[in-house]
Scaffold this motif. Sequence first.
Motif, mmCIF file in Angstrom:
data_model
loop_
_atom_site.group_PDB
_atom_site.id
_atom_site.type_symbol
_atom_site.label_atom_id
_atom_site.label_comp_id
_atom_site.label_asym_id
_atom_site.label_seq_id
_atom_site.Cartn_x
_atom_site.Cartn_y
_atom_site.Cartn_z
ATOM 1 N N ILE A 166 1.277 -1.345 -0.148
ATOM 2 C CA ILE A 166 0.259 0.330 -0.199
ATOM 3 C C ILE A 166 0.633 1.365 -0.129
ATOM 4 C CG2 ILE A 166 -1.637 1.137 1.479
ATOM 5 C CD1 ILE A 166 -2.809 -1.598 2.438
ATOM 6 N N SER A 167 2.013 1.218 1.110
ATOM 7 C CA SER A 167 2.569 2.629 0.676
ATOM 8 C C SER A 167 3.027 2.775 -0.990
ATOM 9 C CB SER A 167 4.259 1.888 2.126
ATOM 10 O OG SER A 167 5.008 2.741 1.834
ATOM 11 N N ALA A 168 3.998 2.080 -1.139
ATOM 12 C CA ALA A 168 4.360 1.467 -2.331
ATOM 13 C C ALA A 168 3.533 1.842 -3.803
ATOM 14 C CB ALA A 168 5.250 0.497 -2.912
ATOM 15 N N LYS A 169 2.619 1.969 -3.093
ATOM 16 C CA LYS A 169 0.927 2.348 -4.345
ATOM 17 C C LYS A 169 1.348 3.869 -4.150
ATOM 18 C CE LYS A 169 -3.176 0.851 -6.021
ATOM 19 N NZ LYS A 169 -4.049 0.210 -5.768
ATOM 20 N N LEU A 170 1.053 3.723 -2.864
ATOM 21 C CA LEU A 170 0.326 5.717 -2.469
ATOM 22 C C LEU A 170 2.366 5.845 -2.723
ATOM 23 C CD1 LEU A 170 -1.459 5.269 0.981
ATOM 24 C CD2 LEU A 170 -2.044 5.792 -1.066
ATOM 25 N N ASN A 171 3.293 5.755 -3.106
ATOM 26 C CA ASN A 171 3.974 7.056 -3.117
ATOM 27 C C ASN A 171 4.617 6.474 -4.312
ATOM 28 O OD1 ASN A 171 5.667 7.685 -0.544
ATOM 29 N ND2 ASN A 171 6.614 5.673 -0.547
ATOM 30 N N ASP A 172 3.846 5.802 -5.695
ATOM 31 C CA ASP A 172 3.972 6.443 -6.933
ATOM 32 C C ASP A 172 3.022 7.473 -7.007
ATOM 33 O OD1 ASP A 172 4.820 5.943 -8.922
ATOM 34 O OD2 ASP A 172 3.891 3.507 -9.892
ATOM 35 N N GLN A 173 2.004 7.207 -6.928
ATOM 36 C CA GLN A 173 0.587 8.455 -7.357
ATOM 37 C C GLN A 173 1.346 9.179 -6.812
ATOM 38 O OE1 GLN A 173 -2.934 6.753 -5.384
ATOM 39 N NE2 GLN A 173 -2.958 4.804 -6.395
ATOM 40 N N TYR A 174 1.877 9.706 -5.070
ATOM 41 C CA TYR A 174 2.422 11.233 -4.911
ATOM 42 C C TYR A 174 3.889 11.734 -5.713
ATOM 43 C CZ TYR A 174 5.638 13.967 -2.818
ATOM 44 O OH TYR A 174 6.316 14.991 -2.025
ATOM 45 N N GLU A 175 4.544 10.823 -7.070
ATOM 46 C CA GLU A 175 5.375 11.357 -7.458
ATOM 47 C C GLU A 175 4.153 11.725 -8.401
ATOM 48 O OE1 GLU A 175 8.449 11.400 -6.540
ATOM 49 O OE2 GLU A 175 8.578 10.823 -5.142
ATOM 50 N N ALA A 176 3.345 10.896 -9.146
ATOM 51 C CA ALA A 176 2.601 11.178 -10.413
ATOM 52 C C ALA A 176 2.014 12.433 -10.326
ATOM 53 C CB ALA A 176 1.618 9.961 -10.914
ATOM 54 N N GLU A 177 1.635 12.852 -8.942
ATOM 55 C CA GLU A 177 0.641 13.465 -9.331
ATOM 56 C C GLU A 177 1.413 14.353 -8.853
ATOM 57 O OE1 GLU A 177 -2.752 15.646 -8.227
ATOM 58 O OE2 GLU A 177 -2.552 13.926 -9.695
ATOM 59 N N LYS A 178 2.937 14.575 -7.929
ATOM 60 C CA LYS A 178 4.033 15.885 -7.524
ATOM 61 C C LYS A 178 4.193 16.259 -8.911
ATOM 62 C CE LYS A 178 8.167 15.117 -6.069
ATOM 63 N NZ LYS A 178 8.741 14.833 -5.621
ATOM 64 N N ASP A 179 4.215 15.169 -10.277
ATOM 65 C CA ASP A 179 5.044 15.843 -10.943
ATOM 66 C C ASP A 179 3.822 16.368 -12.476
ATOM 67 O OD1 ASP A 179 7.670 14.641 -10.986
ATOM 68 O OD2 ASP A 179 7.060 12.468 -11.456
ATOM 69 N N ARG A 180 2.599 15.810 -12.421
ATOM 70 C CA ARG A 180 1.889 16.616 -12.779
ATOM 71 C C ARG A 180 1.511 18.289 -12.501
ATOM 72 N NH1 ARG A 180 -3.406 18.437 -12.256
ATOM 73 N NH2 ARG A 180 -3.388 17.248 -10.280
ATOM 74 N N LEU A 181 1.772 18.692 -11.192
ATOM 75 C CA LEU A 181 1.507 20.232 -10.013
ATOM 76 C C LEU A 181 2.648 20.293 -10.890
ATOM 77 C CD1 LEU A 181 -0.165 19.379 -7.484
ATOM 78 C CD2 LEU A 181 -0.880 20.179 -9.291
#
Length: 368
Positions: free
Chosen positions: A123-138
Motif C-alpha cells: 500500500i505504501s509503495a502504491k501511494l508513493n508512486d501515486q504521490y510522485e505522479a501527482e507531484k510531477d503533474r502539478l
Amino acid sequence: MLHRLNKYIFLKSLSGMVIAFLGVSASVIMVDLVEQSRAVAGIQNANFFTALKFTLMRLPGLTEQSIPITALVGTLLSFTGLSRRSEITAMRAAGVSAWRFLAPLGWLAVFIGVAVTFFIDPISAKLNDQYEAEKDRLSSIVQIADASKSTKSLWVTLPSTEGQLIIYGDSKEAITQTSFAINNATIYVYDKSGLNLQKTIDAKLAIRKNKQLIISDAYTTYTGSQSEFSPTIQMGLSNTTSIEGTREPRIVPLWELPAEAHLAKQNGGSPEKYWLRFFRLLMLPFNMLAMVLFAAIMSIGLDRSGGKIRSVMIAIAIGISMYFFNEVAGLMASSGNIPGLIAAICPPVFTLALTLALISYREDGQVS
C-alpha cells in the motif's frame, strides 16, 4: 493463569505501541505538512488541502521507516508502567520468568513486522508512486518558467555493431523504442559479450533515429589514453532496445523488487538498492523483535536496580544508534561496497543476539 497473564501483557504492549505510533504519526504529519505546503506554494489550483493530501499519501511510507523505533518507545511506555506499579515484581514473585512474560511482546512484534512487510508496504509503495505522479503533474504547470525541471534521468541499453552500449543522461522529449534525444550523455561501450568495457564517450547530445545513433560534440576515452574529440560519431544499432527511467525502490512493491534489481543490472545501473530494500523488508520482523525485547529487558531491571531515567535513556540511545548503524550499512550497500543481503541482515541479527544475551545474563542472576 498464564493465558490471562499473556493476554494482559499483550494488550498492555499493544496499547503502548499504539500511543507511540499516534505520537510519531502526528509529528510526521505536522513536519511533512509544512514541507508540502512550501512545495506547492505558487502552483495553480494547489492549496492547503493539496499539501494535506500529499502528506497523507506519504504517511504510510514515512511511518514504515520509523516503525522499529516506534515499537521501542511503545515498549518502554508499557513496561515502564508495569514496573512502576510493581507488576513486574509480582510476576517474578509468582515464579514467572522473563522469558515467559516477554513471549507475548515478542509475538506482537513479529506480527506487526509481518503485517508491515506483506500488507502495509504494498500500500505504501502504491501511494508513493501515486504521490510522485501527482507531484510531477502539478510541477509540469510551472515547468514553462523553468524548463530545466522537465528533464528526466534515464538509462538506455542498446546493442550496436560495436558491442553493447549503455547510455545515461537527461531527456526532455518523449522516449520511444525507435527514437530519443539524450542531453549530456555518458555512453559506455562494451564488447559484444557485454562484460568488458572498451571505451567511454561523453557527449553533449545523443540522438537515435531508427537504427542509427548520432552522437554530437563527443569526447572518446580509451583505457590508458587521453580523450579524443569528435564533432560527430555515428553507430549502427540492432533492433532490440531497453529503456528504463530511474525508479526509486520505495515506490516498488516487495515482490517486484527482485525483477527491478535484475532490470537495473541489465540497464547498467546498480541493483543493490533494490536488493537492500527487499531483504530489509523481509528482516523487519526480526528487527522489531530485537527492538522491543531490548526495550523490555531494560525496563524489567527498573524495579530492582533503580535508575529509571538512566535506563530509559540508555535504551533510547542504543535504539537510535542501531537505527543509524542500519542506515550506514544501507549507504554502503547502495554504493556497492557491501552486498545488500549483508547490509540488511547484520544490524537486526546483531541487535537480536545482543538482546538475547542480555536477557540470559539477567535471568542467570548476574544482574541484581
